[in-house]
Design a protein around this motif. Structure first.
Motif, mmCIF file in Angstrom:
data_model
loop_
_atom_site.group_PDB
_atom_site.id
_atom_site.type_symbol
_atom_site.label_atom_id
_atom_site.label_comp_id
_atom_site.label_asym_id
_atom_site.label_seq_id
_atom_site.Cartn_x
_atom_site.Cartn_y
_atom_site.Cartn_z
ATOM 1 N N MET A 1 -12.302 -18.544 -11.811
ATOM 2 C CA MET A 1 -12.741 -17.465 -12.689
ATOM 3 C C MET A 1 -12.417 -17.802 -14.149
ATOM 4 O O MET A 1 -11.354 -18.320 -14.443
ATOM 5 N N SER A 2 -13.355 -17.522 -15.013
ATOM 6 C CA SER A 2 -13.138 -17.866 -16.432
ATOM 7 C C SER A 2 -12.446 -16.717 -17.163
ATOM 8 O O SER A 2 -12.827 -15.559 -17.011
ATOM 9 N N GLU A 3 -11.428 -17.058 -17.934
ATOM 10 C CA GLU A 3 -10.740 -16.023 -18.724
ATOM 11 C C GLU A 3 -10.903 -16.320 -20.210
ATOM 12 O O GLU A 3 -11.146 -17.464 -20.592
ATOM 13 N N LYS A 4 -10.734 -15.264 -21.002
ATOM 14 C CA LYS A 4 -10.985 -15.455 -22.433
ATOM 15 C C LYS A 4 -9.670 -15.414 -23.213
ATOM 16 O O LYS A 4 -8.848 -14.516 -23.017
ATOM 17 N N LEU A 5 -9.494 -16.383 -24.072
ATOM 18 C CA LEU A 5 -8.320 -16.373 -24.934
ATOM 19 C C LEU A 5 -8.747 -15.868 -26.318
ATOM 20 O O LEU A 5 -9.613 -16.464 -26.972
ATOM 21 N N LEU A 6 -8.156 -14.752 -26.716
ATOM 22 C CA LEU A 6 -8.547 -14.124 -27.981
ATOM 23 C C LEU A 6 -7.476 -14.350 -29.042
ATOM 24 O O LEU A 6 -6.323 -14.670 -28.722
ATOM 25 N N VAL A 7 -7.849 -14.148 -30.285
ATOM 26 C CA VAL A 7 -6.857 -14.217 -31.366
ATOM 27 C C VAL A 7 -5.889 -13.042 -31.185
ATOM 28 O O VAL A 7 -6.328 -11.893 -31.077
ATOM 29 N N PRO A 8 -4.595 -13.348 -31.106
ATOM 30 C CA PRO A 8 -3.638 -12.248 -30.902
ATOM 31 C C PRO A 8 -3.406 -11.467 -32.198
ATOM 32 O O PRO A 8 -4.001 -11.777 -33.230
ATOM 33 N N ASP A 9 -2.500 -10.522 -32.104
ATOM 34 C CA ASP A 9 -2.116 -9.734 -33.281
ATOM 35 C C ASP A 9 -1.455 -10.673 -34.293
ATOM 36 O O ASP A 9 -0.433 -11.294 -34.010
ATOM 37 N N ILE A 10 -2.081 -10.795 -35.464
ATOM 38 C CA ILE A 10 -1.495 -11.697 -36.472
ATOM 39 C C ILE A 10 -0.975 -10.910 -37.677
ATOM 40 O O ILE A 10 -1.076 -11.320 -38.825
ATOM 41 N N GLY A 11 -0.461 -9.765 -37.359
ATOM 42 C CA GLY A 11 0.157 -8.959 -38.411
ATOM 43 C C GLY A 11 -0.901 -8.393 -39.340
ATOM 44 O O GLY A 11 -1.979 -7.971 -38.919
ATOM 45 N N ASP A 12 -0.587 -8.427 -40.621
ATOM 46 C CA ASP A 12 -1.468 -7.783 -41.607
ATOM 47 C C ASP A 12 -2.677 -8.627 -41.995
ATOM 48 O O ASP A 12 -3.469 -8.224 -42.830
ATOM 49 N N PHE A 13 -2.771 -9.808 -41.418
ATOM 50 C CA PHE A 13 -3.813 -10.718 -41.900
ATOM 51 C C PHE A 13 -5.149 -10.509 -41.207
ATOM 52 O O PHE A 13 -5.219 -10.175 -40.031
ATOM 53 N N GLU A 14 -6.199 -10.771 -41.958
ATOM 54 C CA GLU A 14 -7.559 -10.740 -41.413
ATOM 55 C C GLU A 14 -8.297 -11.932 -41.952
ATOM 56 O O GLU A 14 -7.997 -12.441 -43.019
ATOM 57 N N LYS A 15 -9.292 -12.344 -41.197
ATOM 58 C CA LYS A 15 -10.151 -13.461 -41.625
ATOM 59 C C LYS A 15 -9.308 -14.654 -42.085
ATOM 60 O O LYS A 15 -9.329 -15.082 -43.246
ATOM 61 N N VAL A 16 -8.558 -15.155 -41.152
ATOM 62 C CA VAL A 16 -7.663 -16.270 -41.440
ATOM 63 C C VAL A 16 -8.354 -17.555 -41.001
ATOM 64 O O VAL A 16 -8.985 -17.609 -39.946
ATOM 65 N N GLU A 17 -8.202 -18.592 -41.802
ATOM 66 C CA GLU A 17 -8.957 -19.815 -41.557
ATOM 67 C C GLU A 17 -8.365 -20.653 -40.419
ATOM 68 O O GLU A 17 -7.155 -20.825 -40.319
#
Ligand SMILES: Cc1ncc(C[n+]2csc(CCOP(=O)(O)OP(=O)(O)O)c2C)c(N)n1
Ligand SMILES: [Mg+2]
Length: 1012
Positions: A1-17
């Protein structure tokens, strides 16, 4: 079964390169394997996988901007259960298991010590919680109420105090009081007896005393300027001897060795013992304090000067206690990280009572208790005197220290009275003897030992009829013989035994002694004792007789050393004791294996341009460290040390990746547990997060930087600090670190007077490089671009940790974001970076007038910008040199100049700076974000007109632009001053300079920034 790895909680940051992809389709990964590195404008962090399996697809590429919840990878799960256990590097896992086994065994082994103290039925106990007889308790309480009613509070208080004293005298353990009565902590009935031969030990000790005094007196007879101390060791001889004969185990193939911090002024005594042990000869003793010719003995413990002998520099008072605490802590760190076994090694630190006045001496004792450093033992030699006079004439230093250490949670053992006092204390039924002891202040105690038995009888025992009576059958000689605990080997032995077996807290032994013990009227307990370095013949005769040294009068007059025959019982005994304890102490050795430097390609990504991407050198450094943590040789050995500035430097990613060292692990769920950079404390954590404590952090750095000798494990400490709170703040520790031959990196982050714009005067460093330049084995660099940093750092790893050179690196990194160019292709570039300068740009369009610009750190960029203006607007050509280290250039210049002066008949050599600049055209202008003195260092080695700009003066907060304008190091000032220099050299007309000064609104009447 395929699972998805998502970007975790990175605090106050958004749109990080996304700056790196660490995996690709088809890779098999485990939980916690890093998959991508993301980077905000301040920090870069790896995102670990929370799923193990085969990567099915990768949904991001380098350059993408991601936020919480974005898809990173699809993973075909191989193991449906998500593995959550922590990952310990494989090569250390086995060691951890071994160490924990050893710990268990050790604890079992130590167990009996807890039961040595058998409770006697008659002992009065202070019951804390469990009331075993409430009726009786009630009777006591009612009595107390009655006293309060009838005689008032003061009377009640007095009775309680007396009760407590009485209880303590009977051996009860009394919590909650700051101090205990002025008597020994260990009751006579609980003293563990020494197995040694006391007669022979006394004879040996007497010889050590004699030879120690003789070497000082002989040296000063020859050269009165040499100095030296007799009184300190005279007071501490027994404290050292008992340790040497019975407790301190040397390093050998089976055991790591106890680590002893000797009090600096006791050095003659330690040499003297080494003489009897056959480690030093008479000639060497005669060269005490004459170290210029090889073979002399250093004045104090200096590993740099006697690298096979001394381990720890201690003579700058207050550093020893701090260093010892962090040494003990680092020992536990190595154990908990699985590098060394826990085989019960101890750190002992010998300190003077005057030394305890240094804030550093007490400053870290809280940490020692908090970290439960039961591998640490302080011995404070309370001879009641310091250099000028009494330590506490009107008070009691022993009681004061007891209160402080008890309050901090230490195990305190007072060794105040010698055995001759035991019967008197046993007969003190009325308690008046203890009362007199409690009430006599140190000034009186000192004065008594400067007089005689009759004086003691009158002044001390005469205080009460009861005490007078107590000694009525003793002669004055007997009274005089009543000894102090620190001079009684039985009492000292019992204290050391108890301290060695203590579990769960550090121990301080507070021993009462006499300064200048045995020195007679001119030296014993008198205010001038500390300075006494000469003894006249009568004093020497007295000393000989006092300690029964078998020398004739003639030999005494010649101040001869005394060493018994090799086959004498004394020499056999002293050697046997050390043999049984594993070898000689002190001794400095290293068997550490080198760490292979990482392949140069680990830094390749720092040799290409960052393109549009802007970053500070601090951020480039953190990126580089993240890369290094992927190198299997280097990664486990890195010891990142940060005093509460990880977030300032963008290092919070390290918390999760390698954990923060915490000897008890993490007993709480951190508030930010859901976030990627959550605060993670762990027993095997790697980061030393020291709190707001630069001195402590530096002490840790020294412990880690000398681990190659103290533990035979090469470690790579990297201590990052606010550059202003570095050398300026802990300069003397840096000096001691250099003396200790520490290897590692000091990183002065947010460096330079103008890169840290808003923080102001106290934060802006414009001189740390000058301070670094004062330390001979410190190499310092002020790089501008990321490839310079990479080249310098790798060379540091190679020289220090692979080639084992006893040097250390100070590198400044900055707070200013800019893009970094590709490393120049010139094959000499790397060499130039390391030697201190290389040509980075050349403007050569007009071929008329030229100027040479030498810039370092962030001001190099201002120079490049200024040079462009000069080219475009004034048709002035220039060559621009990136100076990575004015300090290194100066060192080379000095050496070459010296060679040339010493070899007037030979072809002169050329310094590196001369070689770089000799064929260039035009005057030279140098600038940095530091005081002019920084770049002025190379002025003598340049045969050309030389001018410098710099940030002399107090810093202040403002925008970076305004600050550079204020200090006159911005591109406009570089242009204006550059034109002025060319005018002065008569290469252009002065009007160009005047026009530029006007054009850039430069106020000629503004005072020098140093005056503002
Ligand atoms: C930081 C520092 N300040 C001053 C001194 C100079 N100094 C050397 S010994 C001494 C007195 C030491 O007294 P104490 O600590 O009681 O040691 P003792 O010799 O009495 O055992 C002083 C002030 C020093 N070595 N280090
Ligand atoms: Mg003292």
């Amino acid at each position: 079964m395929s699972e998805k790895l998502l970007v975790p909680d990175i605090g106050d940051f958004e749109k990080v390169e996304v700056i790196e992809l660490l995996v690709k389709k088809g890779d098999q990964i485990k939980v916690n394997d890093p998959v991508v590195t993301i980077e905000s404008d301040k920090s870069s962090v790896e995102i670990p996988s929370t799923i193990s399996g085969l990567i099915d697809s990768v949904s991001v590429k380098v350059g993408d901007k991601v936020s919480k919840g974005d898809l990173l990878l699809s993973i075909v799960s191989l193991d449906s259960k998500q593995v959550t256990e922590k990952i310990i590097p494989k090569d250390t896992e086995k060691l951890i298991i071994e160490a924990e086994e050893a710990l268990k065994k050790n604890n079992i082994k130590e167990e009996p010590s807890k039961t040595i103290i058998k409770e006697k039925p008659q002992v009065i106990k202070v019951v804390n919680q469990n009331d075993i007889d409430p009726v009786e308790t009630n009777e006591w309480l009612e009595s107390l109420s009655a006293v309060i009613n009838r005689d008032g509070n003061e009377r009640a208080h007095y009775l309680i105090k007396e009760l407590m004293n009485k209880a303590y005298m009977e051996g009860a353990n009394i919590p909650y009081s700051q101090t205990t009565p002025y008597i020994n902590t260990i009751p006579v009935s609980e003293e563990v007896k020494s197995t040694g031969d006391q007669n022979i030990e006394r004879r040996i000790r007497s010889l050590i005393r004699w030879n120690a005094a003789a070497m000082v007196v002989r040296a000063n007879k020859k050269f009165p300027e040499l100095g030296g101390h007799i009184g300190t060791f005279a007071s501490a001889a027994t404290l050292y001897d008992v340790g040497m004969n019975h407790f301190w185990r040397a390093k050998n193939e089976n055991f790591g060795g106890d680590l002893i911090y000797f009090q600096g002024h006791c050095a003659p005594g330690i040499y003297s013992r080494a003489f009897l042990e056959g480690r030093l000869n008479e000639k060497q003793l005669d060269n005490f304090r004459q170290e210029v010719k090889p073979g002399g003995l250093s004045s104090y413990p200096h590993p740099w000067l006697m690298p096979d002998f001394w381990q720890f520099p201690t003579v700058s008072m207050g550093l020893g206690p701090m260093l010892a605490i962090y040494q003990a802590r680092f020992m536990k760190y190595l154990i908990n990280r699985g590098f060394i076994k826990d085989d019960g090694r101890k750190v002992w630190a010998f300190l003077g009572d005057g030394e305890m006045d240094e804030p550093e001496s007490l400053g870290a004792i809280g940490l020692a208790a908090r970290e439960k450093l039961d591998n640490l033992i302080f011995v404070v030699n309370c001879n009641l005197q310091r250099l000028d006079g009494p330590v506490r004439g009107n008070g009691k230093i022993i009681q004061e220290l007891e209160g402080i250490f008890r309050g901090a949670g230490w195990n305190v053992i007072k060794v105040i009275w010698g055995s001759y006092w035991d019967p008197l204390l046993a007969n003190d039924k009325s308690g008046h003897l203890v009362k007199a002891m409690n009430e006599t202040v140190d000034g009186e105690y000192q004065a008594m030992k400067a007089r005689d038995g009759a004086y003691v009888r009158e002044k001390f025992f005469g205080k009460f009829p009861e005490t007078k009576k107590l000694i009525s059958n003793l002669s004055d000689t007997d009274v005089w013989r009543l000894n102090r605990g620190g001079h009684d080997p039985h009492k000292v032995y019992a204290a050391y035994d108890k301290a060695s077996k203590n579990i769960g807290s550090p121990t301080v032994i507070i021993a009462k002694t006499i300064k200048g013990y045995g020195m007679g009227k001119t030296g014993e307990s008198v205010n001038t004792t500390h300075q006494t370095k000469k003894l006249d013949i009568d004093d020497l005769m007295y000393y000989r007789d006092r300690f029964d040294v078998p020398l004739t009068d003639e030999q005494v007059k010649n101040i001869e050393y005394y060493k018994p025959d090799e086959n004498s019982p004394e020499i056999k005994y002293i050697k046997k004791r050390r043999l049984d304890l594993g070898g000689f102490i002190p001794s400095r050795t290293t068997y550490a294996k080198p760490i292979l430097s990482p392949p140069s390609d680990i830094f390749d990504n720092m040799k290409v341009s960052t393109g549009e991407k802007q970053m500070s050198t601090t951020m480039a450094l953190v990126r580089m460290l993240t890369n290094l943590l992927r190198d299997k040789n280097v990664a486990p050995r890195l010891v990142p040390i940060i005093p509460d500035e990880a977030r300032t430097f963008g290092m919070e990613g390290f918390f999760q990746k390698i954990g923060i060292y915490a000897h008890e692990g993490q007993k709480y769920e951190p508030e930010d547990s859901a976030q990627l950079s959550s605060y993670r404390e762990e027993k095997s954590g790697q980061v030393l997060e020291e709190g707001i404590n630069e001195a402590g952090a530096m002490s840790s750095w020294i412990a880690a930087g000398t681990s190659y000798t103290n533990h035979d494990i090469e470690m790579i400490p990297i201590y990052l600090f606010y550059s202003m709170f570095g050398f300026q703040r802990i300069g003397d520790l840096a000096w001691a670190g250099a003396d200790s031959q520490s290897r590692g990196f000091l990183i002065g982050a947010t460096a330079g007077r103008t890169t840290l714009a808003g923080e102001g005067l106290q934060h802006q460093d414009g001189h740390s490089h000058l301070l670094a330049s004062t330390i001979p084995n410190c190499l310092s660099y002020d790089p501008t671009f990321h490839y310079e940093l990479a080249v310098i750092f790798r060379e540091g790893l190679r020289r220090m940790h692979e080639k084992k050179e006893n040097i250390f690196y100070y590198i400044t990194t900055m707070n200013e974001n800019y893009s970094h160019p590709e490393m120049p292709k010139d094959k000499n570039c790397e060499e130039g970076i390391l030697k201190g300068m290389y040509k980075i740009r050349e403007f050569n369009k007009f071929k008329k007038t030229k100027i040479q610009f030498l810039g370092s750190g962030t001001i190099l960029r201002e120079m490049i910008a200024g040079a462009e203006i000069l080219q475009n607007e004034y048709q002035i050509d220039s060559e621009i040199w990136s100076v990575t280290s004015f300090n290194e250039l100066r060192r080379d210049g000095m050496e070459v100049e010296r060679y040339n002066l010493l070899n007037p008949d030979k072809e002169p050599k050329k310094s590196f700076v001369e070689l770089c600049l000799e064929k260039t055209e035009g005057p030279i202008m140098a600038a940095s974000d530091y005081m002019r003195m920084n770049s002025d260092q190379i002025r003598p080695y340049i045969n050309k007109s030389f001018y410098s700009l710099g940030t002399d003066g107090f810093g202040r907060s403002d925008t970076r632009k305004n600050l550079r304008n204020f200090f006159e190091v911005d591109k406009e000032h570089i242009v204006a001053y550059g034109l002025s220099v060319l005018a002065k050299e008569q290469l252009i007309a002065s009007k160009y300079a005047s026009e530029a000064i006007k054009k850039y609104n430069i106020d000629k009447n503004k005072p020098m920034p140093t005056k503002l």
